[in-house]
Design an enzyme around this catalytic site. Structure first.
Site, short mmCIF file in Angstrom:
data_model
loop_
_atom_site.label_atom_id
_atom_site.label_comp_id
_atom_site.label_asym_id
_atom_site.label_seq_id
_atom_site.Cartn_x
_atom_site.Cartn_y
_atom_site.Cartn_z
N CYS A 156 -5.12 6.70 -3.20
CA CYS A 156 -4.44 5.40 -3.30
C CYS A 156 -3.06 5.67 -3.89
O CYS A 156 -2.94 6.05 -5.05
CB CYS A 156 -5.24 4.44 -4.17
SG CYS A 156 -4.41 2.84 -4.39
N CYS A 161 0.87 -1.18 0.00
CA CYS A 161 0.00 0.00 0.00
C CYS A 161 0.90 1.22 0.00
O CYS A 161 1.71 1.39 0.93
CB CYS A 161 -0.92 0.00 1.21
SG CYS A 161 -1.92 1.50 1.39
#
Length: 282
Positions: free
Chosen positions: A219, A85
């Site tokens: 993101c 991530c």
């Protein structure tokens, strides 16, 4: 008096460009790996838990993980384990530095591989993602009553990017879900990104995240994928400022298959989780 409420676990809440996370300092291994998925589902549940896009547990590296300063176990809100991530890695880097687990320049051990990070004096954090791989351009995706021109790359996790003229008009809950579960990307699925190139150095981006199963405010690996692919297609230069749906900005730079992600990583609050309140115990 709060001690009478039962077992508690200290936590840190962080956000990177609106992508929010619960962080557990797990150097004492109080939470075993086999329980972490259940912790993710309980703790990340909004309104009933702390609420977050994901949770990660920071630990000292085992003896066989040479060359890394610490390791993390990262889980999405639905309990699925993620290889990587981008915004989460920036938050992990900053907190590990604040906790004294790592120097300003260090290496994070992730499931996708080692990720280099640097905590800057400005408060920004820059990470070098694992090299981009598996790029595919011009994928025709039949979706409802249209065929989408899509592009794919793995920047630590799989991302599909579709370039549009106006990202604000995209029906992301519907179209994002269609792309995320499209048969082309089975069995693991993909994150779905819709990007609007403003100019050679500027991009707007919205992302439907796998594991969160909804649009998120940002993101990092998705922004990195969008810039990597836009540069490959000649739409942008090697460095792009990406404004996410949360309104904050990430700076992405590309050098071959190497992708660098920079942005803010903020500690929003700390606290103690009452485990009984979310059905957990140690």
């Amino acid at each position: 008096m709060l001690d009478t409420l039962g077992q508690q676990m200290p936590f840190v809440k962080m956000q990177g460009s609106g992508n929010d996370f619960v962080v557990i300092d797990n150097r004492d291994r109080r939470v075993p790996v086999e329980a972490m998925a259940d912790w993710a589902k309980a703790v990340c549940r909004r309104a009933f838990g702390i609420g977050a896009d994901g949770i990660f547990f920071l630990e000292n590296p085992p003896a066989d993980r040479l060359g890394v300063d610490f390791v993390w176990h990262f889980y999405n809100a639905d309990g699925s384990r993620a290889e990587m991530c981008g915004n989460g890695s920036r938050c992990a880097a900053r907190l590990a530095y604040l906790l004294g687990m790592a120097p300003a320049r260090h290496v994070i051990g992730t499931d996708a591989g080692p990720v280099r990070a640097e905590v800057l004096d400005s408060g920004l954090v820059k990470v070098q993602l694992t090299p981009a791989k598996d790029a595919r351009l011009d994928i025709a995706l039949p979706a409802e009553d249209q065929t989408l021109r899509a592009h794919f790359v793995n920047t630590g996790v799989p991302h599909t990017v579709i370039f549009v003229d106006n990202v604000a008009k995209v029906d992301l809950p519907d179209l994002g879900r269609t792309v995320r579960y499209h048969e082309t990307f089975r069995p693991k699925g993909t994150n779905a990104n819709f990007a609007q190139v403003v100019d050679k150095q500027t991009m707007l981006l919205r992302t439907y995240e796998r594991g969160v199963e909804a649009e998120t405010y940002a993101c990092g690996t998705g922004a990195s994928a969008a810039v990597y692919l836009s540069h490959k297609l000649g739409l942008t230069g090697p460095e792009v400022n990406v404004t996410t749906s949360g309104g904050e900005q990430l700076t992405i730079s590309v050098d071959g298959d190497n992708v660098f992600l920079a942005g803010a990583a903020t500690v929003t609050f700390t606290g103690d989780l009452l485990l009984e309140s979310v059905g957990l115990k140690l």
